[in-house]
Design an enzyme around this catalytic site. Structure first.
Site, PDB file in Angstrom:
ATOM      1  N   GLU A   1       6.107  -0.782   5.184  1.00  0.00           N
ATOM      2  CA  GLU A   1       5.797   0.577   4.752  1.00  0.00           C
ATOM      3  C   GLU A   1       5.419   1.472   5.935  1.00  0.00           C
ATOM      4  OE1 GLU A   1       4.605   0.332   0.118  1.00  0.00           O
ATOM      5  OE2 GLU A   1       2.946  -0.012   1.493  1.00  0.00           O
TER       6      GLU A   1
ATOM      7  N   HIS B   1       6.385   1.395  -5.994  1.00  0.00           N
ATOM      8  CA  HIS B   1       4.992   0.902  -6.128  1.00  0.00           C
ATOM      9  C   HIS B   1       5.045  -0.424  -6.871  1.00  0.00           C
ATOM     10  CE1 HIS B   1       0.686   1.005  -7.036  1.00  0.00           C
ATOM     11  NE2 HIS B   1       0.907   1.106  -8.335  1.00  0.00           N
TER      12      HIS B   1
ATOM     13  N   HIS C   1       1.793  -4.692   1.494  1.00  0.00           N
ATOM     14  CA  HIS C   1       1.215  -3.396   1.163  1.00  0.00           C
ATOM     15  C   HIS C   1       0.571  -2.749   2.391  1.00  0.00           C
ATOM     16  CE1 HIS C   1      -0.388  -0.303  -1.437  1.00  0.00           C
ATOM     17  NE2 HIS C   1      -1.458  -0.354  -0.672  1.00  0.00           N
TER      18      HIS C   1
ATOM     19  N   HIS D   1      -3.227   3.371   1.263  1.00  0.00           N
ATOM     20  CA  HIS D   1      -2.298   2.643   2.123  1.00  0.00           C
ATOM     21  C   HIS D   1      -2.909   2.465   3.513  1.00  0.00           C
ATOM     22  CE1 HIS D   1       0.704   2.913  -1.010  1.00  0.00           C
ATOM     23  NE2 HIS D   1       1.465   2.103  -0.306  1.00  0.00           N
TER      24      HIS D   1
ATOM     25  N   GLU E   1      -2.111   6.037  -4.083  1.00  0.00           N
ATOM     26  CA  GLU E   1      -2.780   4.746  -3.861  1.00  0.00           C
ATOM     27  C   GLU E   1      -3.068   4.576  -2.375  1.00  0.00           C
ATOM     28  OE1 GLU E   1      -0.285   1.327  -3.924  1.00  0.00           O
ATOM     29  OE2 GLU E   1      -1.719   0.122  -5.050  1.00  0.00           O
TER      30      GLU E   1
ATOM     31  N   GLU F   1       3.091  -2.322  -8.588  1.00  0.00           N
ATOM     32  CA  GLU F   1       2.527  -2.450  -9.933  1.00  0.00           C
ATOM     33  C   GLU F   1       3.315  -1.664 -10.982  1.00  0.00           C
ATOM     34  OE1 GLU F   1       0.893  -1.991  -7.163  1.00  0.00           O
ATOM     35  OE2 GLU F   1      -0.877  -3.279  -7.076  1.00  0.00           O
TER      36      GLU F   1
ATOM     37  N   ASP G   1       3.821   5.606  -1.529  1.00  0.00           N
ATOM     38  CA  ASP G   1       4.693   5.083  -2.586  1.00  0.00           C
ATOM     39  C   ASP G   1       5.455   6.185  -3.308  1.00  0.00           C
ATOM     40  OD1 ASP G   1       3.862   2.576  -1.937  1.00  0.00           O
ATOM     41  OD2 ASP G   1       2.656   2.247  -3.736  1.00  0.00           O
TER      42      ASP G   1
END
Lengths: 256, 256, 256, 256, 256, 256
Positions: free
Chosen positions: F181, F119, F176, F35, F33, F121, F44
């Site tokens: 992160e 992650h 996010h 980033h 995904e 989701e 992630d």
């Protein structure tokens, strides 16, 4: 900008650039499955990943994250489910993962896709997964999509097999955890292989049929279905080199 | 009372008696798939049905209705989906049918089950179907269940293959609609075979990988993957006879 | 060239010719289900197959392989699952088979399809299967597709029922394994019917509701839900003949 | 403490008390489906809810939230999908809802369950849902579970039908949005019915078969399949009263 | 003609008129789940239904039948599955219901859809359901479709939270059955709330992780995750009023 | 013998020994995904893998292969599906993978399982997957199974967040690709982060609701939802160190 060929190592603008440039997308299919006393559980994950990486470097490709769990190991081809550490997905689950990944690649504009399989039992659910993706995409048009599905061992030529098995090739199914895979692992990561543990208790003498529920005892206790003697990093490199060359040719031919 | 070995021909009290007596239950898996210009679409349905019938007569078995649609035909093993009349089930659908039938046999008290497959592409979804059945049954105990899964062509010995193919066996995948299947059909139902239509345009020279969406032209136009020359009813009976004998032995050994 | 109307009997070029000529495709839906002590388990498979064959001969149709397993037998309409030999598919499984077959026929260019049902409990999952196929096909256009779904007993006229049941028709649900089915089987294959076994222990007096898990004892011990007296091959031919005529009319009207 | 019979109106300690006391759990199955120009889309939801409420008051029952969407409406029994406002679930979806609810009730200790259906097309997927629940529960034991599945119209006696239809009952399928449903709605909620809109354009003259994709025009334009003349609140109360009495008897008999 | 905003109260011609006029379709997502000793199990069903009704009256909307069963209650957000009366659907089942309803609305021509959620655990399977609907619709074009998915509590402003929680807002997850929901229920239906039963045994002190199988004892015995003190109908109306206003604005903005 | 804590690095006898010794099994859940412009697509995947490795070294654990594809990225928490390189699985697919892996671990005798999610989701489909596994296992007994499901960011204490965000924590959803992160990636693999690319175009100002089909433009063009300023390897190590400590405590407490 990174020169990695692994999609996961790229930022999204880098991914965008590579995909727009027509990068061939490699989807390696692995497994977590026993490979004898002398090799780790990740053999089927490592090998297609390495091959995809090598070809990607030469073909301008990108390697997607390897699916690290495979379809149900079977006694006659992988030792079956009873060896500790073998983690199986059902065929339905595995197919859906493949379907979703193909559909997502298509959605991002990729049309040149190589599904590169490293685990015998993944053959059929990977076919199903690709077919499901094509069915999902077809109503709105598959528009140039070409998915090449390769089992890496199929790219080894008869000549190479003859060099490696002067007294005859036992066939791919019995090759599980045997000379071919052991040699390639020796070439890729020799520390991961402990030949001292490779006590030959094979070759397996399988009945020409399957039994369920899986019976306890048919597989050689080691999990090696054939033999490990004669494995070497050199032979491994013969194999990997040839697979790399032929896959490169396929890619060039299919996607030019 | 009927002496038929087909479950469908029995009344329920007859079925009850046979099942209670420990009849081995044969579940033939067929397909509706092109088999060249010279053979009908039902070859993969006819052959396992006939074999199951022959073994059932000698082993006190019962033959269940053959599943007459198979898993998706693939170009390299069955010609693929494009030949008119090839009707494919998805792997998921096919697996669920196999699962349901196995679970129902178990519910009726049957424990000796032979899943006898006549279509190459059914191998993996039949495994999945049996695994799904075992998973469904396991929590309450599988209690003596033994499901034997056989692909009939696996029971042909190397000797027989050598007799039939003096210049070398091309391998089972290429054998689609070729000498083995043609010979067995000639033995079973010669009127169904029109050798005059068996124009050789093979053998197929497949690439060692698959492509999706299925490309239009790789398969020989006839649908015959190898050769039909040399097919004969006599050879067919060699094959059928040997398969019958070996399956009978398997049944006796597994279920005694 | 064969003159068979069974798709499975054709080679693929023959199938191609017939489909291109606009053959109506009949998909018979059967079952493996108890039909009393006097009839075999395959009644629901045999009858729609025979009817499809008869109409196909006159209408230029093709009969696909009959799906030989039906949706879960229910006590009030088929005796339920407890009679030995009744093999049920789940509704989901059955629907998926129907969906796949319809989609495949469409893919091959067929647009005139008759789903001809012989098992009461198949009604709803066959509807679901066809609806699923239409949903799958609709995004790219259903393009002239017309699927006619018929339960064969619905084509018997009130007049014929009055001739067969001078003292009143008990209704189709109770007709399971009773005069209508017995008569038609006597007409089609008298050796499969053993009227001496048709001891009347009905008619069933069902409660107007269902119970689950299925209770052990509500169905007449024979499995016959109504009566068998008065069954005859002559009446069977009245029924089959009328169904044939009316289905032929339907086909001509729907697909001209 | 509330004296409501609707589970949703209770706090969890109240629910606990009632379930522990052995309350019969009613699961009404509804739909959102056209019911003519003169009745609202919620008829199939309202009626089983009211009936469940009335019986629960007398039998110490609890009424679960009515599932307000039903299985795909069909032209011959509900007018089909084309009338604005008809919202269909697929059979698979509907079955899974029923399965989940039954399993949850069992988990909470309920063993006396009445699935009370108000929509013709729900019959078969509600059977499937219950069967799926029983399959899920069986391995660990269904332990006293008794699920009664009732279609409320099946509890109307022949005598009552004769009173309501002096010139003959057209059958339940054609009764959609007709005298029976209209009368019951008049009894339950007269303001919801506008008889002035009940222009008779029926009865429907259906062909004895289905066609897919659903053809545009077969159903009477009003959506009423039979007739509405003669509908009255009084007749509605005859029907509701009788259904209530008979369902009460069933509950007492099945669950005493 | 009825002026109800509930789709279920309309006849199909009324539904047709409203949909053709561009009515915004509200799909409330509820649950049957414990809400403490002082509130009924239907709180999550009542609240989104009421909100949808209020906004529909002002925005010319229609309220579809509320899905009255929610996705699996979790200990940290809803108390978990152990409280009597909590009836869970699986995420898969719940998603399929949402998918089917969205697809049906689209089929009837609706393009302005608000999925209004009242149960925390529904968030993700409602997303999945909408995504599945979009995937099903996309091949033939989603053509102006705009699905707005709202969790009603997200529309409460920081100011309002500050007024209601002068000493700080505990966060939405802990708000289960606490001041916000209690106040809104007091505003909507005070008789359904029995504050005398609202013995505070919270707030819950959850571990920052989940455990499965669900352990018996972590949730406060009452099922209230935070506090109920300070709940009032007045605060409830603050909340409902603000949610109504903001949802009205959203609807006007998104669908003008 | 290897001292790796990665299951994939072990041979099956090594896996057997570790599992028999009661190793805690860590199942990291990752994603592919976007980033931001400054970090790779594998963030992630990398983070939960590293954390699992660190805790495993101290707790005698084993790290399973990280699932490298996550559930559908959403605009408000991950930027959504439109950023090149984001590869989504459906919730159903993702749940089935989790279910299968948990069931396989149980089958091999593992009872102490940590599902460690990286992650956002994945939260809900991982819950669903574990619940499905528990449902599959429960009929035969879950026998000591304890699955701990952790989202790693939940283990960061308020104190640490206050140190990292002196002017206030924006909340995990907006985090996010932002400071948390970025800092952890700087600690783990600084070469993978290119802060020069971290042009701040956020923070995102999301509407408090979702829209489908996903609208094109709401997410900041960079994909960073909040800010990256102030990210540092030192802060990353604060975070990783604290998460490691707390997860170690959890493991010790739950599985002692």
């Amino acid at each position: 900008m990174t020169d990695s060929v692994f999609l996961g190592d790229l930022s999204w603008p880098e991914a965008e650039t590579r995909i727009a440039a027509g990068a061939v997308m490699f989807v390696p299919l692995g497994a977590t499955e026993q490979h004898g006393r002398h090799m780790p559980l990740n053999v089927d994950t490592v090998l297609p990943t390495v091959i995809a990486e090598r070809v990607s470097r030469r073909a301008g490709g990108l390697v997607l994250p390897t699916i690290p769990y495979g379809n149900r190991s079977q006694p006659r081809s992988g030792g079956g489910s009873k060896f500790p550490g073998t983690i199986n997905l059902s065929a339905q689950t595995f197919s859906l993962v493949v379907r979703d990944v193909i559909c997502e690649l298509f959605r991002h504009g990729a049309r040149k896709i190589v599904v590169l399989n490293g685990h015998y039992e993944n053959i059929w659910p990977s076919i199903e997964g690709i077919e499901l993706a094509v069915e999902a995409l077809r109503p709105a048009g598959t528009d140039g999509l070409n998915v090449v599905r390769v089992d890496h061992w199929e790219l080894v030529s008869a000549d190479t097999l003859a060099r490696i098995f002067p007294s005859g090739y036992p066939g791919i199914e019995l090759e599980h955890a045997s000379v071919i895979e052991t040699s390639m692992m020796l070439a890729v990561n020799p520390k991961a292989v402990d030949l001292a543990q490779a006590l030959n208790d094979g070759p397996a003498r399988f009945k020409p049929y399957d039994r369920y529920p899986e019976p306890p005892a048919e597989v050689p206790a080691s999990g090696v279905l054939s033999l490990t003697e004669g494995s070497s990093a050199e032979k491994g490199e013969w194999l990997l080199g040839e697979i790399e060359e032929r896959l490169l040719q396929i890619v060039q031919q299919e996607f030019q």
